[in-house]
Design a protein around this motif. Sequence first.
Motif, PDB file in Angstrom:
ATOM      1  N   ARG A 126       0.849  -1.188   0.000  1.00 38.99           N
ATOM      2  CA  ARG A 126       0.000   0.000   0.000  1.00 38.99           C
ATOM      3  C   ARG A 126       0.893   1.250   0.000  1.00 38.99           C
ATOM      4  O   ARG A 126       1.914   1.278   0.698  1.00 38.99           O
ATOM      5  N   ARG A 127       0.525   2.269  -0.768  1.00 39.55           N
ATOM      6  CA  ARG A 127       1.369   3.466  -0.811  1.00 39.55           C
ATOM      7  C   ARG A 127       1.435   4.099   0.576  1.00 39.55           C
ATOM      8  O   ARG A 127       0.417   4.274   1.243  1.00 39.55           O
ATOM      9  N   GLY A 128       2.647   4.384   1.021  1.00 39.06           N
ATOM     10  CA  GLY A 128       2.815   4.983   2.353  1.00 39.06           C
ATOM     11  C   GLY A 128       2.934   3.958   3.474  1.00 39.06           C
ATOM     12  O   GLY A 128       3.003   4.330   4.646  1.00 39.06           O
ATOM     13  N   ALA A 129       2.968   2.663   3.138  1.00 45.03           N
ATOM     14  CA  ALA A 129       3.135   1.627   4.174  1.00 45.03           C
ATOM     15  C   ALA A 129       4.549   1.685   4.755  1.00 45.03           C
ATOM     16  O   ALA A 129       5.441   2.361   4.218  1.00 45.03           O
ATOM     17  N   SER A 130       4.719   0.977   5.858  1.00 43.05           N
ATOM     18  CA  SER A 130       6.048   0.892   6.479  1.00 43.05           C
ATOM     19  C   SER A 130       6.526  -0.547   6.446  1.00 43.05           C
ATOM     20  O   SER A 130       5.721  -1.477   6.468  1.00 43.05           O
ATOM     21  N   PHE A 131       7.842  -0.700   6.437  1.00 43.48           N
ATOM     22  CA  PHE A 131       8.448  -2.023   6.331  1.00 43.48           C
ATOM     23  C   PHE A 131       9.377  -2.229   7.524  1.00 43.48           C
ATOM     24  O   PHE A 131      10.203  -1.369   7.843  1.00 43.48           O
ATOM     25  N   VAL A 132       9.217  -3.357   8.190  1.00 41.78           N
ATOM     26  CA  VAL A 132      10.031  -3.674   9.368  1.00 41.78           C
ATOM     27  C   VAL A 132      10.743  -4.992   9.091  1.00 41.78           C
ATOM     28  O   VAL A 132      10.087  -6.016   8.880  1.00 41.78           O
ATOM     29  N   ASN A 133      12.054  -5.002   9.080  1.00 42.03           N
ATOM     30  CA  ASN A 133      12.778  -6.255   8.825  1.00 42.03           C
ATOM     31  C   ASN A 133      13.494  -6.719  10.073  1.00 42.03           C
ATOM     32  O   ASN A 133      14.466  -6.110  10.522  1.00 42.03           O
ATOM     33  N   LEU A 134      12.976  -7.818  10.646  1.00 39.29           N
ATOM     34  CA  LEU A 134      13.566  -8.407  11.848  1.00 39.29           C
ATOM     35  C   LEU A 134      14.130  -9.785  11.519  1.00 39.29           C
ATOM     36  O   LEU A 134      14.372 -10.586  12.414  1.00 39.29           O
ATOM     37  N   ALA A 135      14.325 -10.067  10.224  1.00 31.67           N
ATOM     38  CA  ALA A 135      14.669 -11.434   9.805  1.00 31.67           C
ATOM     39  C   ALA A 135      16.126 -11.517   9.343  1.00 31.67           C
ATOM     40  O   ALA A 135      17.023 -11.753  10.168  1.00 31.67           O
ATOM     41  N   VAL A 195      12.065   0.163   9.360  1.00 34.76           N
ATOM     42  CA  VAL A 195      12.728  -0.121  10.635  1.00 34.76           C
ATOM     43  C   VAL A 195      13.518  -1.406  10.398  1.00 34.76           C
ATOM     44  O   VAL A 195      12.938  -2.461  10.123  1.00 34.76           O
ATOM     45  N   LEU A 196      14.836  -1.310  10.472  1.00 35.70           N
ATOM     46  CA  LEU A 196      15.688  -2.414  10.025  1.00 35.70           C
ATOM     47  C   LEU A 196      16.629  -2.855  11.138  1.00 35.70           C
ATOM     48  O   LEU A 196      17.376  -2.045  11.691  1.00 35.70           O
ATOM     49  N   ASP A 197      16.582  -4.147  11.423  1.00 38.68           N
ATOM     50  CA  ASP A 197      17.464  -4.714  12.442  1.00 38.68           C
ATOM     51  C   ASP A 197      18.585  -5.523  11.802  1.00 38.68           C
ATOM     52  O   ASP A 197      19.550  -5.879  12.469  1.00 38.68           O
ATOM     53  N   THR A 230      25.079  -6.501   4.776  1.00 40.19           N
ATOM     54  CA  THR A 230      26.412  -6.555   5.373  1.00 40.19           C
ATOM     55  C   THR A 230      26.313  -6.066   6.809  1.00 40.19           C
ATOM     56  O   THR A 230      25.796  -4.976   7.055  1.00 40.19           O
ATOM     57  N   GLU A 231      26.764  -6.890   7.739  1.00 40.65           N
ATOM     58  CA  GLU A 231      26.774  -6.510   9.156  1.00 40.65           C
ATOM     59  C   GLU A 231      28.185  -6.671   9.700  1.00 40.65           C
ATOM     60  O   GLU A 231      28.851  -7.643   9.351  1.00 40.65           O
ATOM     61  N   PRO A 232      28.644  -5.706  10.530  1.00 37.81           N
ATOM     62  CA  PRO A 232      27.979  -4.462  10.888  1.00 37.81           C
ATOM     63  C   PRO A 232      27.685  -3.609   9.654  1.00 37.81           C
ATOM     64  O   PRO A 232      28.444  -3.661   8.672  1.00 37.81           O
ATOM     65  N   THR A 291      15.089   3.684  10.388  1.00 34.56           N
ATOM     66  CA  THR A 291      15.541   3.474  11.766  1.00 34.56           C
ATOM     67  C   THR A 291      16.419   2.229  11.766  1.00 34.56           C
ATOM     68  O   THR A 291      16.000   1.168  11.287  1.00 34.56           O
ATOM     69  N   VAL A 292      17.636   2.373  12.272  1.00 35.19           N
ATOM     70  CA  VAL A 292      18.615   1.284  12.242  1.00 35.19           C
ATOM     71  C   VAL A 292      18.791   0.704  13.653  1.00 35.19           C
ATOM     72  O   VAL A 292      19.015   1.447  14.608  1.00 35.19           O
ATOM     73  N   LEU A 293      18.698  -0.601  13.753  1.00 36.37           N
ATOM     74  CA  LEU A 293      19.064  -1.311  14.985  1.00 36.37           C
ATOM     75  C   LEU A 293      20.221  -2.252  14.640  1.00 36.37           C
ATOM     76  O   LEU A 293      20.248  -2.816  13.551  1.00 36.37           O
ATOM     77  N   PRO A 294      21.149  -2.449  15.566  1.00 37.16           N
ATOM     78  CA  PRO A 294      22.319  -3.303  15.267  1.00 37.16           C
ATOM     79  C   PRO A 294      22.081  -4.783  15.550  1.00 37.16           C
ATOM     80  O   PRO A 294      22.791  -5.395  16.343  1.00 37.16           O
ATOM     81  N   HIS A 295      21.109  -5.384  14.879  1.00 36.81           N
ATOM     82  CA  HIS A 295      20.792  -6.812  14.995  1.00 36.81           C
ATOM     83  C   HIS A 295      20.586  -7.215  16.470  1.00 36.81           C
ATOM     84  O   HIS A 295      21.289  -8.082  17.012  1.00 36.81           O
ATOM     85  N   VAL A 296      19.603  -6.564  17.062  1.00 35.15           N
ATOM     86  CA  VAL A 296      19.320  -6.822  18.484  1.00 35.15           C
ATOM     87  C   VAL A 296      17.848  -7.118  18.734  1.00 35.15           C
ATOM     88  O   VAL A 296      17.409  -7.117  19.887  1.00 35.15           O
ATOM     89  N   ALA A 297      17.073  -7.372  17.681  1.00 36.83           N
ATOM     90  CA  ALA A 297      15.625  -7.548  17.869  1.00 36.83           C
ATOM     91  C   ALA A 297      15.329  -8.672  18.854  1.00 36.83           C
ATOM     92  O   ALA A 297      14.405  -8.583  19.659  1.00 36.83           O
ATOM     93  N   ALA A 298      16.095  -9.745  18.787  1.00 32.61           N
ATOM     94  CA  ALA A 298      15.930 -10.848  19.749  1.00 32.61           C
ATOM     95  C   ALA A 298      17.293 -11.508  19.909  1.00 32.61           C
ATOM     96  O   ALA A 298      17.687 -12.336  19.099  1.00 32.61           O
TER      97      ALA A 298
END
Length: 296
Positions: free
Chosen positions: A201-210, A233-235, A239-241, A255-262
């Motif tokens: 949907r236009r204007g949707a948000s995407f969250v990647n915790l995978a 919102v990306l965890d 390439t990491e870091p 929004t960047v998280l350093p692979h800490v979702a779980a």
Amino acid sequence: MSILLAADFDASEWAAWLPALQAALPGETLLRERTGDDIDIAIVANPPAGALHGLPGLKLVQSLWAGVDKLLRDPTLPTGVPLARMVDPAMNAAMAETALWAALALQRGFFDYAAQQRTGVWRQHGQRRADETRVAVLGLGQMGQTVAARLAQQGFIVSGWRTGSGPVDGVLAEADVVISLLPLTPATSGFFDRARFAQMRRGASFVNLARGAQVVEADLLSALDDGQLSRAVLDVFATEPLPTTHPFWQHPKVTVLPHVAAQTDPRSAAQVVAANIRALRSGQPLQHLVDRSRGY
Ligand code: GLV
């Protein structure tokens, strides 16, 4: 027989894991290095490629991570040995907290208010209710199911999709927030590309915790820049870091998280590992085995 702990841990991680595992496995010998070939169990966390090559007595590989994609890419991983991934209720709960935080912050515009604070802007936006916000959870394994239940409990309108369960486009088209908890397999590598973002949907948000490799990062940047998506919102990252020069760091809609979702918690995970090792030692069925043909 001894247990090899093959991990890319830093000093503080070794200091947390070794005592937790040793306490959970009284009477077992835990080795940090391969010092002989009497090893029959390997506990692994991002082991260097080849770490398990040539261990003739190996009977179990137990991952400390939930995702085993990197392990399965190591061509020297012994093929005939059962591989178990980490399934820990504490980790599922942590993932559900992260997903809930992201969904709430997106629903209520808190990421936008954080951006406004950085430039001293006092501006109020409309308030949307959870029961007006549609969240699609992609990937309905242990974590995806826990996440979906937690979001539904909060009042969000939740839909779910798993690979192989039919077309994804209808699910994507309806959602205000798309959350990925898909396992990384050949079928999900590059899954979120230009065409998939266009189905949202236009204007949707995407969250990647995978996993980062599921996203074509250039396509995500284009979708954000042309307004097709309003926020990511990306965890996890290809390439990491995440390299310091990567455009995600400074992007106003990311929004960047350093692979800490779980994160795996040594206190509870050591118990999960110990239960599987006790099962092996007493000839009981092993838990959480990976189906290598599926890739998770
Ligand atoms: C973390 O990403 C994990 O797979 O446990």
